[in-house]
Design an enzyme around this catalytic site. Structure first.
Site, PDB file in Angstrom:
ATOM      1  N   HIS A  70     -34.307   1.539  -7.818  1.00 28.61           N
ATOM      2  CA  HIS A  70     -33.216   1.610  -6.833  1.00 28.61           C
ATOM      3  C   HIS A  70     -32.506   0.254  -6.940  1.00 28.61           C
ATOM      4  O   HIS A  70     -32.790  -0.528  -7.856  1.00 28.61           O
ATOM      5  CB  HIS A  70     -33.848   1.845  -5.452  1.00 28.61           C
ATOM      6  CG  HIS A  70     -32.890   2.202  -4.359  1.00 28.61           C
ATOM      7  ND1 HIS A  70     -32.257   1.252  -3.601  1.00 28.61           N
ATOM      8  CD2 HIS A  70     -32.474   3.408  -3.883  1.00 28.61           C
ATOM      9  CE1 HIS A  70     -31.480   1.864  -2.700  1.00 28.61           C
ATOM     10  NE2 HIS A  70     -31.592   3.170  -2.852  1.00 28.61           N
ATOM     11  N   TYR A  75     -34.916  -2.464  -3.146  1.00 21.99           N
ATOM     12  CA  TYR A  75     -36.279  -2.003  -3.462  1.00 21.99           C
ATOM     13  C   TYR A  75     -36.789  -2.630  -4.760  1.00 21.99           C
ATOM     14  O   TYR A  75     -37.548  -2.017  -5.497  1.00 21.99           O
ATOM     15  CB  TYR A  75     -36.333  -0.470  -3.512  1.00 21.99           C
ATOM     16  CG  TYR A  75     -36.089   0.114  -2.134  1.00 21.99           C
ATOM     17  CD1 TYR A  75     -37.139   0.222  -1.219  1.00 21.99           C
ATOM     18  CD2 TYR A  75     -34.812   0.479  -1.718  1.00 21.99           C
ATOM     19  CE1 TYR A  75     -36.916   0.690   0.067  1.00 21.99           C
ATOM     20  CE2 TYR A  75     -34.579   0.956  -0.440  1.00 21.99           C
ATOM     21  CZ  TYR A  75     -35.640   1.056   0.447  1.00 21.99           C
ATOM     22  OH  TYR A  75     -35.420   1.520   1.723  1.00 21.99           O
ATOM     23  N   TYR A 101     -27.276  -4.407  -8.764  1.00 22.91           N
ATOM     24  CA  TYR A 101     -25.971  -4.245  -8.107  1.00 22.91           C
ATOM     25  C   TYR A 101     -25.244  -5.579  -8.221  1.00 22.91           C
ATOM     26  O   TYR A 101     -25.831  -6.634  -7.949  1.00 22.91           O
ATOM     27  CB  TYR A 101     -26.146  -3.894  -6.624  1.00 22.91           C
ATOM     28  CG  TYR A 101     -26.385  -2.433  -6.315  1.00 22.91           C
ATOM     29  CD1 TYR A 101     -27.504  -1.770  -6.798  1.00 22.91           C
ATOM     30  CD2 TYR A 101     -25.490  -1.719  -5.507  1.00 22.91           C
ATOM     31  CE1 TYR A 101     -27.737  -0.433  -6.480  1.00 22.91           C
ATOM     32  CE2 TYR A 101     -25.720  -0.382  -5.183  1.00 22.91           C
ATOM     33  CZ  TYR A 101     -26.844   0.253  -5.675  1.00 22.91           C
ATOM     34  OH  TYR A 101     -27.072   1.563  -5.358  1.00 22.91           O
ATOM     35  N   GLU A 175     -20.938   2.329 -12.993  1.00 18.87           N
ATOM     36  CA  GLU A 175     -19.985   3.385 -12.633  1.00 18.87           C
ATOM     37  C   GLU A 175     -18.649   2.807 -12.211  1.00 18.87           C
ATOM     38  O   GLU A 175     -18.402   2.593 -11.013  1.00 18.87           O
ATOM     39  CB  GLU A 175     -20.545   4.254 -11.489  1.00 18.87           C
ATOM     40  CG  GLU A 175     -21.729   5.094 -11.888  1.00 18.87           C
ATOM     41  CD  GLU A 175     -22.227   6.000 -10.759  1.00 18.87           C
ATOM     42  OE1 GLU A 175     -21.672   5.944  -9.647  1.00 18.87           O
ATOM     43  OE2 GLU A 175     -23.179   6.765 -11.017  1.00 18.87           O
ATOM     44  N   TYR A 239     -25.574  14.333 -10.730  1.00 21.60           N
ATOM     45  CA  TYR A 239     -26.515  14.684  -9.667  1.00 21.60           C
ATOM     46  C   TYR A 239     -26.524  16.206  -9.621  1.00 21.60           C
ATOM     47  O   TYR A 239     -25.484  16.830  -9.433  1.00 21.60           O
ATOM     48  CB  TYR A 239     -26.104  14.010  -8.336  1.00 21.60           C
ATOM     49  CG  TYR A 239     -26.539  12.559  -8.352  1.00 21.60           C
ATOM     50  CD1 TYR A 239     -25.884  11.626  -9.149  1.00 21.60           C
ATOM     51  CD2 TYR A 239     -27.690  12.146  -7.675  1.00 21.60           C
ATOM     52  CE1 TYR A 239     -26.347  10.316  -9.247  1.00 21.60           C
ATOM     53  CE2 TYR A 239     -28.147  10.839  -7.767  1.00 21.60           C
ATOM     54  CZ  TYR A 239     -27.475   9.936  -8.559  1.00 21.60           C
ATOM     55  OH  TYR A 239     -27.954   8.648  -8.668  1.00 21.60           O
ATOM     56  N   GLU A 265     -28.283   7.323 -15.639  1.00 22.58           N
ATOM     57  CA  GLU A 265     -28.646   7.617 -14.245  1.00 22.58           C
ATOM     58  C   GLU A 265     -28.345   9.067 -13.927  1.00 22.58           C
ATOM     59  O   GLU A 265     -27.258   9.557 -14.240  1.00 22.58           O
ATOM     60  CB  GLU A 265     -27.849   6.713 -13.294  1.00 22.58           C
ATOM     61  CG  GLU A 265     -28.188   6.952 -11.826  1.00 22.58           C
ATOM     62  CD  GLU A 265     -27.268   6.183 -10.874  1.00 22.58           C
ATOM     63  OE1 GLU A 265     -27.112   4.963 -11.036  1.00 22.58           O
ATOM     64  OE2 GLU A 265     -26.713   6.840  -9.967  1.00 22.58           O
ATOM     65  N   ALA A 271     -24.717  14.060  -4.986  1.00 23.03           N
ATOM     66  CA  ALA A 271     -24.277  12.727  -5.418  1.00 23.03           C
ATOM     67  C   ALA A 271     -24.543  11.641  -4.372  1.00 23.03           C
ATOM     68  O   ALA A 271     -24.605  10.459  -4.704  1.00 23.03           O
ATOM     69  CB  ALA A 271     -22.805  12.748  -5.780  1.00 23.03           C
ATOM     70  N   TRP A 299     -32.761   8.471 -11.105  1.00 20.16           N
ATOM     71  CA  TRP A 299     -32.580   7.710  -9.862  1.00 20.16           C
ATOM     72  C   TRP A 299     -33.438   8.313  -8.764  1.00 20.16           C
ATOM     73  O   TRP A 299     -33.211   9.484  -8.464  1.00 20.16           O
ATOM     74  CB  TRP A 299     -31.092   7.771  -9.470  1.00 20.16           C
ATOM     75  CG  TRP A 299     -30.731   6.890  -8.323  1.00 20.16           C
ATOM     76  CD1 TRP A 299     -30.602   7.264  -7.013  1.00 20.16           C
ATOM     77  CD2 TRP A 299     -30.427   5.492  -8.371  1.00 20.16           C
ATOM     78  NE1 TRP A 299     -30.254   6.184  -6.246  1.00 20.16           N
ATOM     79  CE2 TRP A 299     -30.135   5.083  -7.054  1.00 20.16           C
ATOM     80  CE3 TRP A 299     -30.393   4.534  -9.406  1.00 20.16           C
ATOM     81  CZ2 TRP A 299     -29.794   3.763  -6.738  1.00 20.16           C
ATOM     82  CZ3 TRP A 299     -30.052   3.237  -9.091  1.00 20.16           C
ATOM     83  CH2 TRP A 299     -29.762   2.866  -7.766  1.00 20.16           C
ATOM     84  N   LYS A 304     -37.562   4.812   0.612  1.00 21.21           N
ATOM     85  CA  LYS A 304     -36.598   4.780   1.714  1.00 21.21           C
ATOM     86  C   LYS A 304     -36.610   6.081   2.532  1.00 21.21           C
ATOM     87  O   LYS A 304     -36.203   6.115   3.683  1.00 21.21           O
ATOM     88  CB  LYS A 304     -35.215   4.565   1.081  1.00 21.21           C
ATOM     89  CG  LYS A 304     -34.051   4.472   2.016  1.00 21.21           C
ATOM     90  CD  LYS A 304     -32.759   4.191   1.216  1.00 21.21           C
ATOM     91  CE  LYS A 304     -31.530   4.176   2.119  1.00 21.21           C
ATOM     92  NZ  LYS A 304     -30.299   3.806   1.387  1.00 21.21           N
ATOM     93  N   GLU A 306     -35.009   8.812   1.178  1.00 16.76           N
ATOM     94  CA  GLU A 306     -33.894   9.657   0.706  1.00 16.76           C
ATOM     95  C   GLU A 306     -34.442  10.648  -0.328  1.00 16.76           C
ATOM     96  O   GLU A 306     -35.441  10.376  -0.987  1.00 16.76           O
ATOM     97  CB  GLU A 306     -32.733   8.811   0.160  1.00 16.76           C
ATOM     98  CG  GLU A 306     -33.044   7.991  -1.064  1.00 16.76           C
ATOM     99  CD  GLU A 306     -31.879   7.087  -1.504  1.00 16.76           C
ATOM    100  OE1 GLU A 306     -30.904   6.907  -0.746  1.00 16.76           O
ATOM    101  OE2 GLU A 306     -31.961   6.564  -2.621  1.00 16.76           O
TER     102      GLU A 306
HETATM  103  C1  IDC Z   1     -27.240   4.967  -3.652  1.00 19.84           C
HETATM  104  C2  IDC Z   1     -28.626   4.850  -3.052  1.00 19.84           C
HETATM  105  C3  IDC Z   1     -28.534   4.690  -1.548  1.00 19.84           C
HETATM  106  C4  IDC Z   1     -27.628   3.503  -1.233  1.00 19.84           C
HETATM  107  C5  IDC Z   1     -26.287   3.643  -1.935  1.00 19.84           C
HETATM  108  C6  IDC Z   1     -25.432   2.408  -1.739  1.00 19.84           C
HETATM  109  O1  IDC Z   1     -29.381   5.992  -3.400  1.00 19.84           O
HETATM  110  O2  IDC Z   1     -29.804   4.498  -0.979  1.00 19.84           O
HETATM  111  O3  IDC Z   1     -27.413   3.431   0.176  1.00 19.84           O
HETATM  112  O4  IDC Z   1     -26.478   3.837  -3.328  1.00 19.84           O
HETATM  113  O5  IDC Z   1     -24.231   2.495  -2.394  1.00 19.84           O
HETATM  114  C7  IDC Z   1     -24.690   6.566  -7.781  1.00 19.84           C
HETATM  115  C8  IDC Z   1     -24.905   5.096  -7.840  1.00 19.84           C
HETATM  116  C9  IDC Z   1     -26.116   4.694  -7.052  1.00 19.84           C
HETATM  117  C10 IDC Z   1     -26.266   5.508  -5.771  1.00 19.84           C
HETATM  118  C11 IDC Z   1     -26.511   6.965  -6.189  1.00 19.84           C
HETATM  119  C12 IDC Z   1     -26.764   7.924  -5.021  1.00 19.84           C
HETATM  120  O6  IDC Z   1     -24.969   4.611  -9.177  1.00 19.84           O
HETATM  121  O7  IDC Z   1     -26.019   3.328  -6.776  1.00 19.84           O
HETATM  122  O8  IDC Z   1     -27.365   5.035  -5.050  1.00 19.84           O
HETATM  123  N1  IDC Z   1     -25.373   7.414  -6.986  1.00 19.84           N
HETATM  124  O9  IDC Z   1     -25.662   7.986  -4.169  1.00 19.84           O
HETATM  125  N2  IDC Z   1     -23.790   7.261  -8.448  1.00 19.84           N
HETATM  126  C13 IDC Z   1     -23.853   8.544  -8.068  1.00 19.84           C
HETATM  127  C14 IDC Z   1     -24.856   8.669  -7.130  1.00 19.84           C
END
Ligand code: IDC
Length: 355
Positions: A70, A75, A101, A175, A239, A265, A271, A299, A304, A306
């Site tokens: 994550h 995390y 990030y 992304e 996703y 990912e 999503a 991913w 958490k 989720e």
């Molecule tokens: C999400 C995490 C979530 C967090 C969020 C913050 O799962 O806990 O609060 O980011 O921005 C992506 C991204 C990835 C996302 C994930 C799910 O690369 O950072 O993580 N996601 O939303 N792209 C599509 C989906």
């Protein structure tokens, strides 16, 4: 009459699967993190891109599969040797992704100490004979050009430090997103510059470039290619609850256009990272990625709560690995079986019938 039609259909199907098996250059892939006592890096060595395939040192196509962290600032405790080793030995992961990030509160730009979570990950993977994706997780800032200065320094340092290790794969912008962020004006100039920085120190490890609209527009690079695209791949993220047949068609078209794809990912959920685990839709993607020999990282590793997190809410707070069934979420149990080659569409359908 009916019987003979059935017999004909069965014979035809068997012949077809025999032909496709014999013809498939991917037929013998066993996806094992350790085989005959050898790690995946010992077996595959220096990766290379041939055509649209990720290949081992001898030019055989390979598919790598594993887990993504994550956000390391949330995390990152799971990005340690115990967890990564558990993922290799119990989950059969061949790759680990360290998601750094860049923007946002607590991201790398405001919190450079986070780099240690990346180097911990890389070192654990080197010791474990696994591949590792060093993910510059562009997200909130939309445009990779915004923090390019930091990316130049970061990838210069990483490639100087680890460029001689075959384990490392550089993912230079997770992304890119936002209406104003395009392939030609933003991502391509950013990528060309970062690739140049990396190539000064590391002539051959794989580099992966994000694509427009949260890494979904995989056709973009083919009409305006990079000047330095050797051993470069492009990413498509999906996703399973949000991106379906049309997204797969985009990937198939990109491959046809000669664009090598690595899914750095993906999630079993919507999503948002939540909204339930889409088992059947996920298994469709797994079949597709296997048929096209596309590598992936899922991913993600967190507790958490989720739906896309592999751990049950609050499980393994010490981040030690060694997870029992009760420590895993629905997503975690499902993914573990996929990675261990214990579940595919056929066996899943059978299980649904038997329920
Ligand atoms: C999400 C995490 C979530 C967090 C969020 C913050 O799962 O806990 O609060 O980011 O921005 C992506 C991204 C990835 C996302 C994930 C799910 O690369 O950072 O993580 N996601 O939303 N792209 C599509 C989906």
């Amino acid at each position: 009459m009916k019987k003979s039609v059935m017999l004909f259909a069965a014979t035809f199907a068997a012949a077809l699967s025999f032909v496709s098996c014999v013809n498939s250059k991917y037929a013998n892939d066993t996806h094992l993190a350790i085989e005959d006592g050898k790690t995946v890096v010992e077996r595959y060595g220096q990766l290379q891109v041939i055509g649209t395939d990720l290949c081992d040192q001898n030019g055989n196509p390979v598919q790598l599969r594993g887990m993504s962290s994550h956000g390391l600032h949330w995390y990152g405790k799971y990005a340690n040797k115990d967890v990564i080793t558990w993922l290799r030995d119990d989950w059969n992961c061949q790759i680990w992704r360290a998601a750094l990030y860049t923007g946002g509160q607590g991201g790398y730009v405001s919190n450079p100490a986070l780099k240690e979570r990346v180097t911990d990950s890389v070192e654990a993977c080197i010791e474990n004979g696994m591949y590792v994706l060093v993910d510059w997780h562009v997200l909130e800032e939309h445009d990779p050009l915004l923090y390019k200065k930091y990316a130049v320094e970061f990838f210069d340092e990483m490639s100087k430090k680890y460029g001689d290790k075959p384990n490392v794969i550089y993912e230079i912008c997770n992304e890119p997103n936002g209406e104003k962020v395009t392939w030609s004006d933003n991502i391509k100039p950013y990528a060309e510059e970062i690739i140049e920085v990396i190539r000064k120190n590391d002539p051959d490890n794989i580099i992966i470039v994000g694509t427009p609209v949260w890494s979904s527009q995989v056709m973009a690079p083919s009409s305006d290619p990079l000047k330095n695209g050797k051993n470069v791949m492009y990413t498509c993220h999906f996703y399973a609850g949000s991106h379906k047949a049309e997204a797969r068609k985009n990937v198939a078209n990109a491959l046809k256009a000669g664009t090598p794809i690595f899914v750095t990912e993906w999630g079993t959920t919507q999503a948002s990272g939540d909204g339930g685990v889409y088992e059947k839709e996920t298994l469709k993607w797994m079949e597709f990625l296997k048929a096209h020999n596309i590598s992936w990282a899922n991913w993600s590793v967190n507790n958490k709560g989720e739906d896309s997190g592999i751990l049950a809410f609050n499980a393994d707070r010490e981040a030690k690995g060694n997870w029992k069934d009760k420590d895993l979420s629905k997503d975690g149990k499902f993914l573990r079986r996929i990675l261990r080659n214990e579940l595919d569409m056929k066996s899943w359908k059978q299980e649904q019938k038997n329920k």
